[in-house]
Every structure is written in C-alpha cells, then in structure tokens.
Design a protein around this motif. Structure first.
Motif, PDB file in Angstrom:
ATOM      1  N   UNK A 197       0.648  -1.323  -0.060  1.00  0.00           N
ATOM      2  CA  UNK A 197       0.135  -0.171   0.173  1.00  0.00           C
ATOM      3  C   UNK A 197       0.629   1.223  -0.064  1.00  0.00           C
ATOM      4  N   UNK A 198       2.200   0.881   0.236  1.00  0.00           N
ATOM      5  CA  UNK A 198       3.218   2.216   0.233  1.00  0.00           C
ATOM      6  C   UNK A 198       3.093   2.873  -1.239  1.00  0.00           C
ATOM      7  N   UNK A 199       3.307   4.067  -1.427  1.00  0.00           N
ATOM      8  CA  UNK A 199       3.705   4.798  -2.515  1.00  0.00           C
ATOM      9  C   UNK A 199       4.952   5.398  -2.747  1.00  0.00           C
ATOM     10  N   UNK A 200       5.870   4.537  -3.587  1.00  0.00           N
ATOM     11  CA  UNK A 200       7.153   5.027  -3.505  1.00  0.00           C
ATOM     12  C   UNK A 200       7.518   5.817  -4.758  1.00  0.00           C
ATOM     13  N   UNK A 201       8.107   6.946  -4.365  1.00  0.00           N
ATOM     14  CA  UNK A 201       8.455   7.785  -5.694  1.00  0.00           C
ATOM     15  C   UNK A 201      10.004   7.682  -6.117  1.00  0.00           C
ATOM     16  N   UNK A 202      10.278   7.511  -7.087  1.00  0.00           N
ATOM     17  CA  UNK A 202      11.772   7.270  -7.724  1.00  0.00           C
ATOM     18  C   UNK A 202      12.066   8.019  -8.920  1.00  0.00           C
ATOM     19  N   UNK A 203      13.372   8.288  -8.984  1.00  0.00           N
ATOM     20  CA  UNK A 203      13.833   9.358  -9.920  1.00  0.00           C
ATOM     21  C   UNK A 203      14.706   8.485 -10.801  1.00  0.00           C
ATOM     22  N   UNK A 204      14.734   8.534 -12.115  1.00  0.00           N
ATOM     23  CA  UNK A 204      15.977   8.065 -12.785  1.00  0.00           C
ATOM     24  C   UNK A 204      15.703   7.980 -14.219  1.00  0.00           C
ATOM     25  N   UNK A 205      16.211   7.340 -15.041  1.00  0.00           N
ATOM     26  CA  UNK A 205      16.161   7.435 -16.514  1.00  0.00           C
ATOM     27  C   UNK A 205      15.286   6.307 -16.751  1.00  0.00           C
ATOM     28  N   UNK A 206      14.510   6.780 -18.055  1.00  0.00           N
ATOM     29  CA  UNK A 206      13.457   5.699 -18.423  1.00  0.00           C
ATOM     30  C   UNK A 206      13.867   4.222 -18.526  1.00  0.00           C
ATOM     31  N   UNK A 207      15.130   4.145 -18.980  1.00  0.00           N
ATOM     32  CA  UNK A 207      15.762   2.903 -19.202  1.00  0.00           C
ATOM     33  C   UNK A 207      15.914   2.100 -17.991  1.00  0.00           C
ATOM     34  N   UNK A 208      16.439   2.672 -16.827  1.00  0.00           N
ATOM     35  CA  UNK A 208      16.469   2.203 -15.650  1.00  0.00           C
ATOM     36  C   UNK A 208      15.230   1.789 -14.972  1.00  0.00           C
ATOM     37  N   UNK A 209      14.460   2.777 -15.258  1.00  0.00           N
ATOM     38  CA  UNK A 209      13.115   2.427 -14.515  1.00  0.00           C
ATOM     39  C   UNK A 209      12.298   1.223 -14.952  1.00  0.00           C
ATOM     40  N   UNK A 210      12.630   1.352 -16.551  1.00  0.00           N
ATOM     41  CA  UNK A 210      11.809   0.037 -17.272  1.00  0.00           C
ATOM     42  C   UNK A 210      12.214  -1.472 -16.548  1.00  0.00           C
ATOM     43  N   UNK A 211      13.424  -1.634 -16.155  1.00  0.00           N
ATOM     44  CA  UNK A 211      14.115  -2.577 -15.782  1.00  0.00           C
ATOM     45  C   UNK A 211      13.340  -2.999 -14.608  1.00  0.00           C
ATOM     46  N   UNK A 212      12.877  -2.087 -13.794  1.00  0.00           N
ATOM     47  CA  UNK A 212      12.377  -2.114 -12.402  1.00  0.00           C
ATOM     48  C   UNK A 212      10.783  -2.808 -12.702  1.00  0.00           C
ATOM     49  N   UNK A 213      10.265  -2.715 -13.696  1.00  0.00           N
ATOM     50  CA  UNK A 213       8.656  -3.011 -13.801  1.00  0.00           C
ATOM     51  C   UNK A 213       8.523  -4.716 -13.701  1.00  0.00           C
ATOM     52  N   UNK A 214       9.089  -5.345 -14.035  1.00  0.00           N
ATOM     53  CA  UNK A 214       8.994  -6.967 -13.663  1.00  0.00           C
ATOM     54  C   UNK A 214       8.782  -7.207 -12.398  1.00  0.00           C
ATOM     55  N   UNK A 215       9.870  -6.615 -11.320  1.00  0.00           N
ATOM     56  CA  UNK A 215       9.642  -6.517 -10.047  1.00  0.00           C
ATOM     57  C   UNK A 215       8.669  -6.061  -9.443  1.00  0.00           C
ATOM     58  N   UNK A 216       7.866  -5.145  -9.957  1.00  0.00           N
ATOM     59  CA  UNK A 216       6.649  -4.575  -9.233  1.00  0.00           C
ATOM     60  C   UNK A 216       5.359  -5.175  -9.442  1.00  0.00           C
ATOM     61  N   UNK A 217       5.118  -6.210 -10.132  1.00  0.00           N
ATOM     62  CA  UNK A 217       3.967  -6.866 -10.538  1.00  0.00           C
ATOM     63  C   UNK A 217       3.840  -8.174  -9.976  1.00  0.00           C
TER      64      UNK A 217
END
Length: 217
Positions: A197-217
């Motif tokens: 339920x937490x909301x996490x705000x991250x800053x970074x390049x689009x390519x790096x943020x895309x690599x995180x997507x599989x870990x978040x679902x």
C-alpha cells in the motif's frame, strides 16, 4: 492564490479553468461565443465575452496582472497565432498555448511562448504508459530522459527493503520519498522496509526505471 486567464472555453479550456478554480486560484475566462461564457459564468471568478483576435479587446482585460495566460483556441490556428501575437505586443510574459499540429507548434516555437501543450498527444502517452506499467500511479518527465514515477507497492512486496526491491538499479535510481497513508518518509535509506500500500516515488532514467517494472507486478 494566483490569478490566471484562460482564452477559449471549449472542452480543454473549460476543464483547465475549473481545475484551477478547484486548486484555489482565481480564473478569468474569455471566449467570443456567449454560450461558453454563459455555461461557466457562475463558476469562474470573471467571465468576459471578447474576440481574442482583437488586440484592443485584449488590452482592456488588463492581462498583465495575471500569473499566466492560457490560449486554448487551438482548433482555429489563425485565431491562436493572432492572439499570441497580441499578447506578446501587450507585454504578457507567461503565455501557455494549446497546439493541434506540428505546423502550429513550429510557429508557436518561433513566437517564443512559455509552453506549448498538445493535450491529445500528452494524454495518449500517459494512457499508453498506464497500460504498459499499471503499477505506476503518476509519472513526471524532468527532461533529458529523466523521470519521476510514483509506484504503488502490491501485497507481494510487503516487508521487502528498498535495496532488495531496486537490486542492481540502486546505484542508478534515487528513492525520493515513501508515502504511507498520512506519513511521508524522506530521505529513504536502502534498508528502509516497505509495506503493501506504500507509494514509492523514484527518480531515474527511463531505461533504468523500465528494468524495475517486472519486480513490481
């Protein structure tokens, strides 16, 4: 509370006006068509029937006292450009303009307006991003391929530390803050324990943020 002027009260202009009002600002609405003025007259701070292609009519509105002027008459390219030229001549500094085509954008760029808006294009990008990354609640581009994203933590991630969540991306991504109900945590240490339920705000390049997507679902 600031004061803003919105010229053109069609769907885009009226939506922007009402949202500015909701945010606690005063809004002057301007349109040449009485039906649009009548529809919003009871809601706007001020409502004026005026031809935005008439420099004298704009001069009488005392637009220099407003924080910014939003020109939302994008459907009529000639009217939009004439309006911007008149605003420039009157000395208005902050001019935001709705554009509807590449040629419109090019002309507005040459005129040096403060910001050019492509509502349909920008909304289309946001919808595509939401479909592609449903865990992302909000995102904001910072330019130079840098983004801020707000991510909703699902139940599977309850109890995970920030460093475990980010993995190798820890050194290339900055955790700006964690929002947990009414609480805000910032800065966020690598050993910070996240909860569902937490909301996490991250800053970074689009390519790096895309690599995180599989870990978040």
């Amino acid at each position: 509370m600031a004061q803003f002027a919105v010229i053109g009260l069609g769907r885009f202009g009226s939506t922007a006006s009402l949202e500015l009002l909701r945010l606690g600002h005063q809004v002057l609405g301007v349109d040449a068509d009485a039906k649009y003025i009548n529809r919003l007259a009871d809601k706007l701070s001020y409502a004026v029937i005026a031809d935005a292609t008439d420099e004298q009519a704009l001069a009488e509105l005392d637009l220099l006292r407003y924080e910014a002027v939003l020109v939302a008459t994008g459907e009529n390219l000639e009217a939009s450009i004439l309006c911007v030229l008149h605003l420039k001549n009157l000395g208005v500094q902050q001019i935001w303009v709705k554009a509807t085509s590449k040629s419109h954008h090019t002309i507005l760029s040459r005129l040096g307006v403060s910001r050019i808006i492509h509502p349909e294009e920008e909304m289309g990008i946001k919808v595509a991003q939401a479909l592609n990354y449903p865990m992302v609640n909000q995102y904001l581009t910072l330019g130079n391929n840098q983004y801020l994203v707000e991510i909703a933590l699902i139940a599977r991630l309850d109890g995970i530390t920030l460093s475990d969540l980010l993995g190798d991306a820890t050194h290339f991504t900055k955790a700006v803050l964690v929002k947990r109900r009414e609480q805000l945590f910032s800065p966020v240490a690598e050993n910070f324990v996240l909860k569902s339920g937490d909301s996490l705000v991250l800053a970074g390049t689009l390519s790096i943020l895309k690599t995180l997507a599989p870990r978040l679902v």
